[in-house]
Design an enzyme around this catalytic site. Structure first.
Site, PDB file in Angstrom:
ATOM      1  N   LYS A   1       5.369  -4.991  -3.472  1.00  0.00           N
ATOM      2  CA  LYS A   1       6.871  -4.794  -3.392  1.00  0.00           C
ATOM      3  C   LYS A   1       7.234  -5.208  -1.774  1.00  0.00           C
ATOM      4  CE  LYS A   1      11.072  -4.438  -4.736  1.00  0.00           C
ATOM      5  NZ  LYS A   1      11.751  -5.309  -5.532  1.00  0.00           N
TER       6      LYS A   1
ATOM      7  N   LYS B 292      11.620 -16.829  -9.180  1.00  0.00           N
ATOM      8  CA  LYS B 292      11.451 -15.593 -10.192  1.00  0.00           C
ATOM      9  C   LYS B 292      10.459 -15.869 -11.308  1.00  0.00           C
ATOM     10  CE  LYS B 292      12.497 -13.054  -8.520  1.00  0.00           C
ATOM     11  NZ  LYS B 292      13.126 -12.471  -7.343  1.00  0.00           N
TER      12      LYS B 292
ATOM     13  N   CYS C 170       0.940  -1.238  -0.007  1.00  0.00           N
ATOM     14  CA  CYS C 170      -0.017  -0.014  -0.075  1.00  0.00           C
ATOM     15  C   CYS C 170       0.919   1.321  -0.141  1.00  0.00           C
ATOM     16  CB  CYS C 170      -1.117   0.099   0.988  1.00  0.00           C
ATOM     17  SG  CYS C 170      -2.052  -1.247   1.278  1.00  0.00           S
TER      18      CYS C 170
ATOM     19  N   HIS D 122      14.805 -39.191  -5.168  1.00  0.00           N
ATOM     20  CA  HIS D 122      14.193 -39.767  -3.839  1.00  0.00           C
ATOM     21  C   HIS D 122      12.496 -39.497  -4.031  1.00  0.00           C
ATOM     22  CE1 HIS D 122      17.669 -41.067  -2.001  1.00  0.00           C
ATOM     23  NE2 HIS D 122      18.273 -39.846  -2.576  1.00  0.00           N
TER      24      HIS D 122
ATOM     25  N   ASN E 298      -2.016   2.270   6.121  1.00  0.00           N
ATOM     26  CA  ASN E 298      -0.989   1.223   5.832  1.00  0.00           C
ATOM     27  C   ASN E 298      -0.978   0.199   7.022  1.00  0.00           C
ATOM     28  OD1 ASN E 298      -0.786   2.141   3.198  1.00  0.00           O
ATOM     29  ND2 ASN E 298       1.283   2.629   3.415  1.00  0.00           N
ATOM     30  N   GLY E 299      -1.096  -0.811   7.083  1.00  0.00           N
ATOM     31  CA  GLY E 299      -0.903  -1.569   8.122  1.00  0.00           C
ATOM     32  C   GLY E 299      -2.300  -2.525   8.623  1.00  0.00           C
TER      33      GLY E 299
ATOM     34  N   ARG F  47       3.709  -0.752  -4.850  1.00  0.00           N
ATOM     35  CA  ARG F  47       3.711  -1.284  -3.525  1.00  0.00           C
ATOM     36  C   ARG F  47       2.377  -1.568  -3.131  1.00  0.00           C
ATOM     37  NH1 ARG F  47       7.363   1.231   0.129  1.00  0.00           N
ATOM     38  NH2 ARG F  47       5.874   0.547   1.689  1.00  0.00           N
TER      39      ARG F  47
ATOM     40  N   GLU G  59       6.719 -15.944  -9.745  1.00  0.00           N
ATOM     41  CA  GLU G  59       6.339 -14.681  -9.256  1.00  0.00           C
ATOM     42  C   GLU G  59       5.627 -13.949 -10.645  1.00  0.00           C
ATOM     43  OE1 GLU G  59       9.692 -12.956  -7.499  1.00  0.00           O
ATOM     44  OE2 GLU G  59       8.566 -11.836  -6.052  1.00  0.00           O
TER      45      GLU G  59
ATOM     46  N   TRP H  78      -3.256  -2.694  -1.342  1.00  0.00           N
ATOM     47  CA  TRP H  78      -3.049  -4.067  -1.606  1.00  0.00           C
ATOM     48  C   TRP H  78      -3.812  -4.730  -0.696  1.00  0.00           C
ATOM     49  CZ3 TRP H  78      -1.005  -8.385   1.173  1.00  0.00           C
ATOM     50  CH2 TRP H  78      -0.660  -9.311   0.459  1.00  0.00           C
TER      51      TRP H  78
ATOM     52  N   GLU I 103      15.934 -19.540  -6.182  1.00  0.00           N
ATOM     53  CA  GLU I 103      15.704 -18.326  -6.756  1.00  0.00           C
ATOM     54  C   GLU I 103      15.048 -18.203  -8.183  1.00  0.00           C
ATOM     55  OE1 GLU I 103      15.045 -15.662  -5.537  1.00  0.00           O
ATOM     56  OE2 GLU I 103      15.667 -14.042  -7.087  1.00  0.00           O
TER      57      GLU I 103
HETATM   58  C1  AGP Z   1      11.261 -11.213  -4.668  1.00  0.00           C
HETATM   59  O1  AGP Z   1      11.333 -11.263  -6.005  1.00  0.00           O
HETATM   60  C2  AGP Z   1       9.939 -11.100  -3.851  1.00  0.00           C
HETATM   61  N1  AGP Z   1       9.162 -10.000  -4.297  1.00  0.00           N
HETATM   62  C3  AGP Z   1       9.825 -11.151  -2.364  1.00  0.00           C
HETATM   63  O2  AGP Z   1      10.048 -12.742  -2.238  1.00  0.00           O
HETATM   64  C4  AGP Z   1      10.814 -10.430  -1.526  1.00  0.00           C
HETATM   65  O3  AGP Z   1      11.910 -10.876  -1.732  1.00  0.00           O
HETATM   66  C5  AGP Z   1      10.377 -10.661  -0.019  1.00  0.00           C
HETATM   67  O4  AGP Z   1       9.225 -10.431  -0.102  1.00  0.00           O
HETATM   68  C6  AGP Z   1      11.402 -10.079   0.816  1.00  0.00           C
HETATM   69  O5  AGP Z   1      11.377  -8.696   0.863  1.00  0.00           O
HETATM   70  P1  AGP Z   1      12.296  -7.581   1.256  1.00  0.00           P
HETATM   71  O6  AGP Z   1      13.531  -7.946   0.726  1.00  0.00           O
HETATM   72  O7  AGP Z   1      12.292  -6.293   0.902  1.00  0.00           O
HETATM   73  O8  AGP Z   1      12.486  -8.036   2.942  1.00  0.00           O
END
Ligand code: AGP
Length: 608
Positions: free
Chosen positions: A603, A487, A2, A506, A100-101, A27, A490, A74, A483
């Site tokens: 984000k 990616k 947000c 396994h 926000n929160g 955000r 995501e 969000w 990772e």
């Molecule tokens: C990464 O591509 C993601 N958007 C997500 O996993 C992110 O790394 C995670 O939410 C942690 O965010 P931060 O590094 O801002 O703490």
């Protein structure tokens, strides 16, 4: 998660609010809204389900006011809808709130306010704030006092901005667990949840502390605590460049940020390599060599990609410093009543420095007397401030929801830390020099991988319509696989699963067929033969393989191959990861996904 913006000044607030919201859209982006007021009194409010562009299209030309607030959402409480979008109003439409929160006691407050006659229009927890503040806004009561009194009844986290049509010369903002930053202009003032909304207008900012409120007027601001004691805050200067907030000719922020990596890695390394003693200097650790020698274990805490970067960091620390190291999701750690040991060094990893789970994990460690360092990109962020010291990444702002350059810089920061710890322990000068030279070579080697972007785009287009993909790697390659899968999931929404290559037989080998392609990390290291055997096992089940390798495997073992320049084995994961970023990006583009703002994500996750 947000975004909040606010303006007080002589000009029309609406253009700033809309532009600021567009900059904060990464955000949160399922609904957006603005409210303005001015000398003529009354509130004007517009809010819509959808993007900031939908809101801008809905705001009429006559929508003007010199004081205003805005929000991009969000969803947590209640589906994305016009009604659930912020700002929220009280029954008399005098008070507007963006928040926000999470208000944890929202149900209880809602019940009490309803008994007192409040009529709720949304399903959100945030709406209680509007009614609660209005309930304290008696005749002659300053808005700040009403907000303070209302917040005294609230349990939860907030970054908020409040507008009062009865006091149109001000906005009141408050912070507890969710950032608020004030921007100081010429006879005008701004506020936002993130400096990226402000940098076009001012570089002079004040980050509120948790538990602080501020009354913001055109000619200045006053900050105070929850118990009404005035605080004295000096502005600081934002040093990130304006062009960091534009796509700079690239189709997406993500592609731009992938291509920025040679420069961002250089900045992470800058001034930190000591060739004479074959080590790294990390001024912000606040721990001397004697204290570092006493460390018996390292525990790394982060979420999502930050956790995977931590896994790479743990391996670097074990290999170079021979100190047992482990990375754990901060979101799990904080809930399992962890044993905190005096001789363990805890390291919190976060690009944003705001991730709530990571912040809570840091607080849990500190509460139990542990020592925490931060590996953080955002200077002055909540996690950076909560830690006892640490390493700033200096990767520059990362706007795309998927982390790329911050991920790479985090691993580089861990390599520096591992080198520093290693040289305090038993890493030889020769091995230290080997790592220093390899680190210096990284930016150029990343450029070599990026030059293959077009070829990777072609490859990605050929695999993008797969129902799923398997990512495998052994030991150093496993966090790279994790990772890479993250990616792809995501941003392309293609299901991806990461496995240690050694574990394939396994269980998951049962999934392998012509319909499930595998991306295999095949570095030219001591495990090469083992990895080639695994490729053979996949091929024997008709699996298609994309190898990310230093040397092209036999054509019978891999359908496609992306070659990556070789670093030192400990640093190879960094370079092996770069093609996976491009693979995910180009697959997402081929599938016409919203690359920078993938569905359901935001984000920084500032809620539990
Ligand atoms: C990464 O591509 C993601 N958007 C997500 O996993 C992110 O790394 C995670 O939410 C942690 O965010 P931060 O590094 O801002 O703490």
């Amino acid at each position: 998660m947000c975004g909040i913006v606010a303006y007080v000044g002589p000009k029309d607030a609406t253009p700033f609010l809309l532009e600021g919201l567009a900059r904060l859209e990464y955000r949160g982006y399922d609904s957006a809204g603005v409210a303005v007021t001015g000398r003529t009194g009354g509130l004007k409010v517009r809010k819509v389900k959808g993007r900031v562009a939908d809101l801008a299209a809905d705001v009429p030309a006559r929508f003007k006011g010199t004081t205003g607030i805005g929000h991009t959402r969000w969803a947590t409480h209640g589906v994305p809808s016009d009604a659930n979008a912020h700002p929220h109003l009280d029954g008399t439409e005098r008070i507007a709130v963006v928040h926000n929160g999470i208000i944890e006691n929202a149900d209880e407050l809602r019940l009490r306010l309803t008994v007192d006659g409040a009529v709720f229009r949304s399903e959100t927890d945030s709406e209680v704030l509007a009614h609660l503040i209005a309930a304290h806004c008696g005749e002659g009561v300053e808005l700040e006092d009403a907000v303070r009194a209302a917040l005294g009844k609230v349990v939860g986290t907030y970054g908020l901005a409040v507008l009062d049509a009865g006091q149109p010369d001000r906005v009141v903002v408050a912070r507890n667990g969710s950032p608020i930053v004030l921007g100081i202009g010429e006879k005008e003032m701004f506020a936002a949840s993130d400096v990226s909304a402000l940098v076009r207008y001012t570089r002079q900012v004040v980050h509120l502390e948790d538990g602080e409120l501020a009354t913001v007027r055109a000619d200045g601001f006053r900050t105070s605590t929850e118990d009404a004691r005035t605080t004295h805050r000096r502005p600081s200067t934002v040093d990130w460049e304006m062009d960091s907030y534009d796509t700079g000719g690239y189709d997406h922020f993500l592609l731009k940020e992938i291509h920025e990596q040679p420069g961002s890695v250089e900045r992470t390394l800058s001034g930190r390599l000591d060739e004479r003693f074959a080590t790294a200097h990390l001024g912000g650790l606040n721990l001397d060599a004697r204290e570092l020698r006493e460390i018996r274990r390292v525990k790394i805490l982060g979420c999502g990609s930050a956790h995977y970067a931590g896994e790479m960091g743990a391996q670097l620390i074990e290999e170079l410093a021979r100190i047992p190291a482990h990375s754990e999701p901060a979101s799990e750690f904080r809930y399992r009543n962890p044993v905190v040991e005096a001789d363990t060094l805890y390291i919190a990893v976060s690009q944003s420095g705001e991730t709530y789970d990571t912040l809570a994990a840091v607080q849990e460690v500190k509460r139990k007397g542990g020592r925490v360092l931060g590996v953080v990109n955002t200077v002055g962020s909540a996690i950076a401030r909560e830690c006892d010291g640490g390493i700033y990444l200096h990767a520059g702002p990362e706007i795309s929801v998927a982390s790329t350059k911050a991920f790479t810089s985090t691993v580089v920061a861990f390599a520096l830390l591992a080198l520093h710890l290693g040289r305090i322990h038993d890493l030889s000068p020769a091995d230290g020099r080997r790592i220093v030279s390899a680190l210096k070579a990284l930016p150029g080697q990343i450029r070599e991988v990026l030059a293959q972007s077009d070829a990777i785009a072609e490859l990605a287009a050929g695999y993008a319509d797969s129902a799923g993909m398997m990512f495998i790697g052994r030991v150093r390659g496993y966090p790279v696989a994790r990772e890479g899968a993250q990616k792809l999931k995501e941003i392309s929404y293609v299901h991806a699963e990461a496995y240690p290559a050694s574990e394939l037989k396994h269980g998951p080998l049962a999934l392998i067929s012509a319909d499930l392609p595998t991306v295999a990390l095949v570095p030219d290291d001591e495990l090469l033969d083992k990895n080639l055997t695994t490729l053979g096992e996949i091929k024997a089940r008709s699996g298609r393989i994309v190898a990310i390798a230093h040397r092209r495997p036999d054509a019978r073992l891999a359908d496609h191959c992306v070659l990556v320049p070789k670093s030192e084995p400990e640093l190879d994961p960094l370079l092996l990861n770069i093609p996976l970023q491009l693979l995910a990006y180009h697959a997402a583009v081929a599938l016409k996904r919203d690359v920078d703002k993938p569905r359901n994500l935001a984000k920084s996750v500032t809620v539990e």
